[in-house]
Design a protein around this motif. Structure first.
Motif, short mmCIF file in Angstrom:
data_model
loop_
_atom_site.label_atom_id
_atom_site.label_comp_id
_atom_site.label_asym_id
_atom_site.label_seq_id
_atom_site.Cartn_x
_atom_site.Cartn_y
_atom_site.Cartn_z
N ALA A 73 0.87 -1.29 -0.10
CA ALA A 73 0.09 -0.03 0.10
C ALA A 73 0.96 1.30 -0.03
O ALA A 73 2.02 1.17 0.57
CB ALA A 73 -0.85 -0.06 1.28
N PHE A 74 0.42 2.23 -0.69
CA PHE A 74 1.14 3.54 -0.74
C PHE A 74 0.38 4.69 -0.56
O PHE A 74 -0.82 4.82 -0.85
CB PHE A 74 2.15 3.66 -1.80
CG PHE A 74 1.27 3.72 -3.11
CD1 PHE A 74 0.64 2.85 -3.66
CD2 PHE A 74 1.22 5.08 -3.89
CE1 PHE A 74 -0.11 2.81 -4.94
CE2 PHE A 74 0.64 5.42 -5.06
CZ PHE A 74 -0.17 4.16 -5.52
N PRO A 82 6.18 16.03 -5.83
CA PRO A 82 7.62 15.20 -5.87
C PRO A 82 7.60 14.15 -4.90
O PRO A 82 8.41 13.16 -5.06
CB PRO A 82 8.49 16.43 -5.70
CG PRO A 82 7.67 17.67 -6.04
CD PRO A 82 6.56 17.58 -5.77
N CYS A 83 7.14 14.28 -3.74
CA CYS A 83 7.20 13.46 -2.55
C CYS A 83 6.35 12.21 -3.03
O CYS A 83 6.93 10.94 -2.81
CB CYS A 83 6.70 14.03 -1.30
SG CYS A 83 7.64 15.35 -0.58
N LEU A 84 5.13 12.50 -3.34
CA LEU A 84 4.21 11.25 -3.87
C LEU A 84 4.60 10.55 -4.87
O LEU A 84 4.71 9.18 -4.85
CB LEU A 84 2.86 12.30 -4.36
CG LEU A 84 2.06 12.78 -3.27
CD1 LEU A 84 0.94 13.27 -4.06
CD2 LEU A 84 1.50 11.72 -2.16
N ALA A 88 5.46 6.56 -4.69
CA ALA A 88 4.50 5.61 -5.65
C ALA A 88 5.62 4.87 -6.43
O ALA A 88 5.38 3.69 -6.68
CB ALA A 88 3.88 6.35 -6.62
N THR A 89 6.78 5.39 -6.86
CA THR A 89 7.77 4.68 -7.73
C THR A 89 8.27 3.41 -6.74
O THR A 89 8.34 2.30 -7.22
CB THR A 89 8.85 5.45 -8.00
OG1 THR A 89 8.21 6.62 -8.76
CG2 THR A 89 9.87 4.91 -9.06
N ALA A 90 8.68 3.78 -5.79
CA ALA A 90 9.27 2.59 -4.73
C ALA A 90 8.12 1.65 -4.46
O ALA A 90 8.49 0.50 -4.31
CB ALA A 90 9.53 3.32 -3.34
N ALA A 91 7.00 1.89 -4.31
CA ALA A 91 5.66 0.90 -3.99
C ALA A 91 5.61 0.24 -5.33
O ALA A 91 5.40 -0.94 -5.10
CB ALA A 91 4.42 1.69 -3.71
N ARG A 92 5.55 0.82 -6.53
CA ARG A 92 5.41 0.04 -7.63
C ARG A 92 6.64 -1.11 -7.69
O ARG A 92 6.22 -2.28 -8.15
CB ARG A 92 5.22 0.98 -8.81
CG ARG A 92 4.25 1.62 -9.06
CD ARG A 92 4.24 2.62 -10.24
NE ARG A 92 3.29 3.65 -10.38
CZ ARG A 92 3.56 5.05 -10.25
NH1 ARG A 92 4.87 5.38 -10.29
NH2 ARG A 92 2.79 5.99 -10.17
N ALA A 306 -1.85 0.75 -13.97
CA ALA A 306 -2.14 1.95 -14.97
C ALA A 306 -3.03 2.97 -14.08
O ALA A 306 -3.08 4.02 -14.65
CB ALA A 306 -3.09 1.09 -15.86
N GLU A 307 -3.45 2.81 -12.90
CA GLU A 307 -4.31 3.77 -12.30
C GLU A 307 -3.28 4.05 -10.92
O GLU A 307 -4.15 4.79 -10.22
CB GLU A 307 -5.56 2.98 -11.82
CG GLU A 307 -6.72 2.92 -12.89
CD GLU A 307 -7.93 2.01 -12.59
OE1 GLU A 307 -7.96 1.90 -11.30
OE2 GLU A 307 -8.24 1.09 -13.59
N SER A 308 -2.16 3.92 -10.91
CA SER A 308 -1.47 4.03 -9.65
C SER A 308 -0.70 5.75 -9.90
O SER A 308 0.07 5.91 -8.92
CB SER A 308 -0.37 2.99 -9.56
OG SER A 308 0.68 3.07 -10.57
N ARG A 309 -1.25 6.41 -10.74
CA ARG A 309 -0.62 7.73 -10.82
C ARG A 309 -0.94 8.46 -9.39
O ARG A 309 -2.19 8.11 -8.79
CB ARG A 309 -1.24 8.51 -12.26
CG ARG A 309 -2.49 9.00 -11.83
CD ARG A 309 -3.24 9.21 -13.35
NE ARG A 309 -4.42 9.16 -13.32
CZ ARG A 309 -5.29 9.97 -12.51
NH1 ARG A 309 -4.93 10.90 -11.56
NH2 ARG A 309 -6.62 9.63 -12.42
N VAL A 310 -0.03 9.22 -9.15
CA VAL A 310 -0.14 10.10 -7.93
C VAL A 310 -1.38 11.11 -7.93
O VAL A 310 -1.64 11.60 -9.14
CB VAL A 310 1.07 10.71 -7.40
CG1 VAL A 310 2.05 9.81 -6.90
CG2 VAL A 310 1.54 11.89 -8.49
N ARG A 311 -1.94 11.43 -6.63
CA ARG A 311 -2.95 12.49 -6.92
C ARG A 311 -2.82 13.51 -5.61
O ARG A 311 -3.34 13.42 -4.76
CB ARG A 311 -4.50 11.49 -6.66
CG ARG A 311 -4.49 10.36 -7.70
CD ARG A 311 -5.88 9.72 -7.50
NE ARG A 311 -7.01 10.45 -7.85
CZ ARG A 311 -8.25 9.97 -7.71
NH1 ARG A 311 -8.44 8.70 -7.42
NH2 ARG A 311 -9.07 10.65 -8.17
N PRO A 312 -2.07 14.47 -6.15
CA PRO A 312 -1.71 15.69 -5.15
C PRO A 312 -2.91 16.29 -4.66
O PRO A 312 -2.92 16.72 -3.32
CB PRO A 312 -0.92 16.66 -6.03
CG PRO A 312 -0.37 15.74 -7.27
CD PRO A 312 -1.43 14.70 -7.49
#
Ligand code: ATP
Ligand code: FE2
Length: 324
Positions: A73-74, A82-84, A88-92, A306-312
């Motif tokens: 989970a992330f 930038p933090c998100l 997210a990159t690490a979580a993927r 594909a839906e894991s883009r960040v959402r600031p």
């Protein structure tokens, strides 16, 4: 079920492993700005630099105890872009490495869920007060509805801004609380509640002005009294509106003992029950993301790559609460 959670929306990079019962491991690295407030890119660099050791400690703990991870989970948002993205990159990468599902978690909802988990609150009005958010929420028809929120800056941000202006280090909240203890006099400051919404930016500016004329301890205490009375007023009205019998306090500003005291008095007068989680679950922490990921996973909610883009700008009321 065991879920690994990664938090890093702002100042704290934190990784945790939880199951239904408890936090199995948690490791964090805190970003402290050299001067001024949080710088998004610097904070992201901090998180990237500490990712391997922080996640590594938690994975070591899992390996030591022979624990298999069922999902990663992330915190998908809201937070600093930038933090998100770093998190997210690490979580993927972790989810791909372990061949397990990814669960994108709303950071605000994670504050609430961990609070409910750790206090036993069942269906509370939630006062969520932090550096990025000030909201009063309650669950209604499957969503955390926002009953009231700040129209400008959050209460934590207002405290931090004021602190910087009077030369106190970041974060200002704890410093102000300590100073306020030796106050003698109340100095009137702008109290702004509009309907169910709040405004803290004028209060912060007025307090900085007042600090030039009056004793700093008095100004700190008056700032707290004013801001917290506003929060308690809106929480009390939400309690009546939503017809709830519980209040749950979450977020970093919830560490403040004067705020707790004022909420406690209001709850006693209304015959409501007041809940506050342990300190370690108030501010940003990996356990809250891991735990919310776990309840979502068990309800069948996962996040395809594909839906894991960040959402600031991810809003609390966008999320359908399908778990129990
Ligand atoms: P979010 O992303 O949810 O908005 P955040 O990144 O701001 O959260 P938190 O740990 O939830 O992080 O909150 C940090 C805030 O809490 C800071 O503004 C800080 O000044 C404030 N704070 C911490 N301790 C106290 C205290 N004792 N009294 C008042 N404010 C406090
Ligand atoms: Fe937070």
């Amino acid at each position: 079920t065991v879920v690994l959670g990664l938090e890093g929306t702002a100042w704290n990079l934190s990784c945790a492993l939880v199951d239904e019962e408890e936090v199995i491991a948690e490791e964090s690295a805190t970003y402290v700005p050299a001067k001024g407030g949080i710088h998004p890119r610097e904070a992201a660099q901090h998180h990237a630099g500490h990712m391997a050791p922080v996640v590594g400690e938690v994975l070591d703990a899992a390996r030591r105890d022979g624990i298999a991870i069922d999902a990663v989970a992330f915190s998908q948002g809201p937070g600093l872009g930038p933090c998100l993205r770093t998190v997210a990159t690490a979580a993927r990468a972790l989810a791909l490495r372990f061949g397990v599902p990814l669960v994108g978690v709303n950071h605000c909802i994670a504050h609430i869920e961990v609070g409910k988990w750790k206090t036993g609150a069942a269906d509370p009005v939630v006062l969520y007060v932090s550096g990025g958010n000030s909201q009063v929420l309650a669950l209604r028809r499957g969503r955390y509805r926002i009953f009231g929120e700040t129209l400008d800056i959050s209460v934590g941000n207002a405290l931090d801004k004021f602190a910087r202006q009077v030369g106190l280090p970041h974060p200002g909240g704890p410093k102000l609380e300590a100073l306020a203890k030796s106050a003698k006099e109340y100095i009137p400051l702008p109290y702004v509640v509009k309907g169910m919404d709040l405004s803290f930016s004028g209060l912060s500016t007025a307090a900085a002005q007042a600090a030039k004329k009056y004793d700093l301890a008095d100004v700190c205490s008056s700032f707290q009294e004013t801001a917290f009375a506003m929060l308690v007023e809106v929480t009390e009205r939400a309690l009546a509106h939503a017809e709830k019998k519980e209040v749950l306090l979450v977020g970093g500003v919830g560490a403040n003992s004067r705020l707790r005291e004022m909420l406690n008095i209001m709850c006693e007068e209304r015959g409501a029950q007041f809940f506050v989680p342990e300190m370690r679950f108030m501010g940003d922490n990996g356990s809250m993301i891991a735990y919310t990921g776990l309840v979502m996973l068990k309800a069948g909610v996962t996040t395809p790559l594909a839906e894991s883009r960040v959402r600031p700008g991810y809003r609390t009321d966008e999320v359908e609460v399908v778990w129990k």
